[in-house]
Design an enzyme around this catalytic site. Structure first.
Site, PDB file in Angstrom:
ATOM      1  N   ASP A  61       5.970   4.051  -0.207  1.00 42.74           N
ATOM      2  CA  ASP A  61       4.832   3.169  -0.523  1.00 42.74           C
ATOM      3  C   ASP A  61       4.308   3.444  -1.934  1.00 42.74           C
ATOM      4  O   ASP A  61       3.988   2.529  -2.693  1.00 42.74           O
ATOM      5  CB  ASP A  61       3.728   3.385   0.521  1.00 42.74           C
ATOM      6  CG  ASP A  61       2.616   2.350   0.432  1.00 42.74           C
ATOM      7  OD1 ASP A  61       2.877   1.218  -0.009  1.00 42.74           O
ATOM      8  OD2 ASP A  61       1.474   2.677   0.814  1.00 42.74           O
ATOM      9  N   ARG A  80       0.892 -14.821  -5.862  1.00 46.72           N
ATOM     10  CA  ARG A  80       0.278 -13.501  -5.692  1.00 46.72           C
ATOM     11  C   ARG A  80       1.182 -12.518  -4.945  1.00 46.72           C
ATOM     12  O   ARG A  80       0.852 -11.348  -4.798  1.00 46.72           O
ATOM     13  CB  ARG A  80      -1.039 -13.645  -4.926  1.00 46.72           C
ATOM     14  CG  ARG A  80      -2.126 -14.426  -5.681  1.00 46.72           C
ATOM     15  CD  ARG A  80      -3.336 -14.613  -4.770  1.00 46.72           C
ATOM     16  NE  ARG A  80      -3.869 -13.343  -4.320  1.00 46.72           N
ATOM     17  CZ  ARG A  80      -4.480 -13.145  -3.138  1.00 46.72           C
ATOM     18  NH1 ARG A  80      -4.619 -14.148  -2.292  1.00 46.72           N
ATOM     19  NH2 ARG A  80      -4.945 -11.961  -2.803  1.00 46.72           N
ATOM     20  N   LYS A  81       2.308 -13.016  -4.436  1.00 49.09           N
ATOM     21  CA  LYS A  81       3.175 -12.155  -3.604  1.00 49.09           C
ATOM     22  C   LYS A  81       4.250 -11.474  -4.444  1.00 49.09           C
ATOM     23  O   LYS A  81       4.971 -12.119  -5.197  1.00 49.09           O
ATOM     24  CB  LYS A  81       3.855 -12.982  -2.511  1.00 49.09           C
ATOM     25  CG  LYS A  81       2.901 -13.651  -1.551  1.00 49.09           C
ATOM     26  CD  LYS A  81       3.667 -14.484  -0.550  1.00 49.09           C
ATOM     27  CE  LYS A  81       2.759 -15.476   0.144  1.00 49.09           C
ATOM     28  NZ  LYS A  81       3.491 -16.423   0.988  1.00 49.09           N
TER      29      LYS A  81
END
Ligand SMILES: CCCCCCCC/C=C\CCCCCCCC(=O)SCCNC(=O)CCNC(=O)[C@H](O)C(C)(C)COP(=O)(O)OP(=O)(O)OC[C@H]1O[C@@H](n2cnc3c(N)ncnc32)[C@H](O)[C@@H]1OP(=O)(O)O
Length: 222
Positions: free
Chosen positions: A137, A182-183
């Protein structure tokens, strides 16, 4: 040195300014005595590839605010809080997350050299899957921040293929696959140094939170 620009009413600093600001805090992505020979060799290999500018070593601080360019303007809270970036939460070298990241801007790729310490244990002798998820992450997140600015993880999907022995060194290799509005879609592989063992592979979706300039835009406008 202090070069500011205003975009949508928010001041942002140049990449160089961010680096000089950040230099005031301790950089944890530098070799320490807990690093194994394998970690040192891999680190030297990437440092060598930084010389022609293809790769950039990314400094690492214990407070997440220090990673943000123009942090004084971005920080929603006015006072500096006693918080720590999760993978930098241990004081003793070598027991937790030992890692260093390198960015390849033209390939939109971030790699992380990761040496999991004994306090990250899951099954005896192996890294906890949550610690693997954390380093994935963080690496993918760093890559997404570079390309898109302020982002949050919306989805992270991990396939664990082979356990990671504690004290071993793995290469977390992430890249941006696609940006749609926005992705930000990214993918990642975690492999042994020799590349022979695939430990984990992941895909992720990050969502951009605002329209401030990405670090990549700031660097290309230098
Ligand atoms: C050279 C310099 C390089 C710099 C490097 C820096 C140093 C690097 C070092 C260290 C970096 C450390 C990095 C750390 C990283 C850690 C990251 C985390 O762990 S974040 C914590 C966990 N995540 C949350 O807690 C989010 C919780 N969720 C939310 O807050 C919201 O859901 C949010 C913001 C993600 C989206 O909410 P909305 O209201 O803004 O937007 P909506 O409208 O819901 O979604 C936008 C679009 O995305 C889709 N979407 C949203 N979530 C989705 C999902 N889970 N799956 C699929 N689609 C989704 C939606 O369907 C929508 O799509 P349609 O526009 O309609 O097409």
């Amino acid at each position: 040195l202090l070069k500011t620009c205003s975009l949508h009413g928010i001041s942002t600093f140049s990449f160089q300014t961010w680096l000089s600001q950040a230099r005031q805090s301790k950089d944890y992505a530098l070799p320490n005595s807990s690093w194994s020979q394998g970690m040192m060799d891999l680190y030297s290999r990437f440092l060598e590839m930084c010389k022609d500018g293809t790769w950039k070593r990314i400094p690492s601080y214990s407070n997440s605010i220090d990673h943000i360019p123009g942090k004084a303007f971005w920080c929603v809270c006015k006072e500096r809080k006693e918080t720590r970036l999760f993978p930098r939460n241990m004081d003793t070298e070598g027991v937790g997350f030992e890692y260093a990241m390198f960015l390849n801007p033209s390939e939109k790729r971030m790699v992380c050299l990761f040496q999991p310490g004994p306090y990250l244990e899951g099954h005896p002798g192996f890294a906890h899957g949550g610690s693997t998820a954390t380093i994935i992450d963080s690496t993918i997140g760093g890559c997404a921040i570079f390309v898109a600015g302020r982002v949050m993880t919306a989805n992270l999907s991990i396939n664990y293929r082979n356990p990671i022995p504690l004290g071993s060194v793995v290469l977390v290799d992430s890249k941006v696959d696609q940006v749609e509005g926005r992705k930000v879609f990214l993918s990642c592989q975690v492999r042994s140094i020799d590349g022979q063992t695939l430990h984990a592979e992941a895909t992720a979706l990050f969502i951009r939170l605002d329209s401030t300039k990405s670090l990549q835009q700031q660097m290309s406008s230098q």
